[in-house]
Motif scaffolding. Sequence first.
Motif, short mmCIF file in Angstrom:
data_model
loop_
_atom_site.label_atom_id
_atom_site.label_comp_id
_atom_site.label_asym_id
_atom_site.label_seq_id
_atom_site.Cartn_x
_atom_site.Cartn_y
_atom_site.Cartn_z
N HIS A 6 0.82 -1.22 0.00
CA HIS A 6 0.00 0.00 0.00
C HIS A 6 0.86 1.27 0.00
O HIS A 6 0.58 2.22 0.76
N SER A 8 2.28 4.80 -1.18
CA SER A 8 1.85 5.99 -1.91
C SER A 8 2.92 7.07 -1.77
O SER A 8 3.55 7.21 -0.72
N ASP A 18 0.32 5.33 -6.12
CA ASP A 18 -1.00 5.36 -5.50
C ASP A 18 -1.38 3.95 -5.04
O ASP A 18 -1.83 3.13 -5.84
N ASP A 19 -1.14 3.65 -3.75
CA ASP A 19 -1.55 2.39 -3.14
C ASP A 19 -0.98 1.17 -3.88
O ASP A 19 -1.70 0.24 -4.23
N SER A 21 1.10 -2.25 -4.20
CA SER A 21 1.54 -3.40 -3.43
C SER A 21 2.05 -4.49 -4.37
O SER A 21 1.45 -4.72 -5.42
N SER A 55 2.70 6.92 2.72
CA SER A 55 1.97 5.86 3.41
C SER A 55 2.43 4.52 2.87
O SER A 55 3.07 4.44 1.82
N GLY A 56 2.11 3.47 3.61
CA GLY A 56 2.51 2.13 3.20
C GLY A 56 3.81 1.70 3.86
O GLY A 56 4.40 2.44 4.66
N ARG A 228 -0.49 3.69 -10.44
CA ARG A 228 -1.26 2.58 -9.88
C ARG A 228 -0.86 1.27 -10.55
O ARG A 228 -0.55 1.24 -11.74
#
Length: 259
Positions: A6, A8, A18-19, A21, A55-56, A228
Motif C-alpha cells: 500500500h 503511496s 497510489d496504493d 503493493s 503511506s505504506g 497505480r
Amino acid sequence: MLSVTHASLAFGGIRALDDVSFTAETGHITAIIGPNGAGKTSLFNIISGFYQPQSGSIHFDGTDITGMRADKRAAMGMARTFQNIALFRGMTVLDNIKLGGHTRLRSGFWSSGFYYGAARREEAALRADIERDVIDFLELDHIRKAPVAALPYGLQKRVELARALAMRPKVLLLDEPVAGMNREETEDMARFILDIQDRWETTILLVEHDMGMVMDISNKVIVLNFGRKIADGTPDVVQRQPDVIEAYLGTSEDREVTV
C-alpha cells in the motif's frame, strides 16, 4: 525477499505512486513496466531509500525498512543501478567497481585513515575478490585500468552493473539496464542478468522498456500506469491483459495503423 504494501508517494498535487503493493520472490527476476511517468523510478526510489513514502510499508528480508536510510539498506544487501549512468568519470573501471564494495569493509577508523594493517589486507582481499568474481564474470578484464570516461556507453552500463555486484547484494535493482543499447549489447546484458540470478540466486527487480527482453527473462511482471498497479503476474498472463495492452503495449487498432 522484498514486499511493498500500500505504498503511496506524492509531489505536491502529483501522485507518483497510489496504493501500490507487490512482492518479489527470492531468487526471481521481477520486472516493473509501464509508460513514461507511470511511477517506475519513483517505486525504485522508495525501495532503495532515496524517497520516503507518505503511506505504506516496505519489508526487506523480513525487516521493515520503510524509514531506514539508503546507506543502511545498502549495508543489508540492497544495490541498484541508475537510469542515467552514475559513475565517477575521472576514475578507472577497477576503482569505480571497488567503491561498490565499501559496505563489506570492516576496518576501524585509524587503520583505514593511515591505510595499514587490517585495512591494507582487507582492501587487497576485496580487490582479489572483485577481480575474480566480478570483473572476470562480466568480461571487463581488458578495460579494468581504463578511465570510465573513455569507454563507450554500453561498457559504462556494464561497469555500473559491476559496481552494484561488488556489494554482493541480496536484492539488485536495475533501472533501465539496456536503455540506449544496440541489439548485441542488449543480448549481452540479458545474458549477464540471467547468469547473476543463476550463479548467486540474487533477487532482481528490473525496470525496462525493452518488452522482448522483459518477457524473455522475467519470472514475474508488474505493470504500473499513472502510479497505480494495473497488472501483476507471469509474462504470458500479463501481456494478454486488455488493460496492459491498452495502457502500454498498444491496442490492436494501434498496431494495425503502425504496420
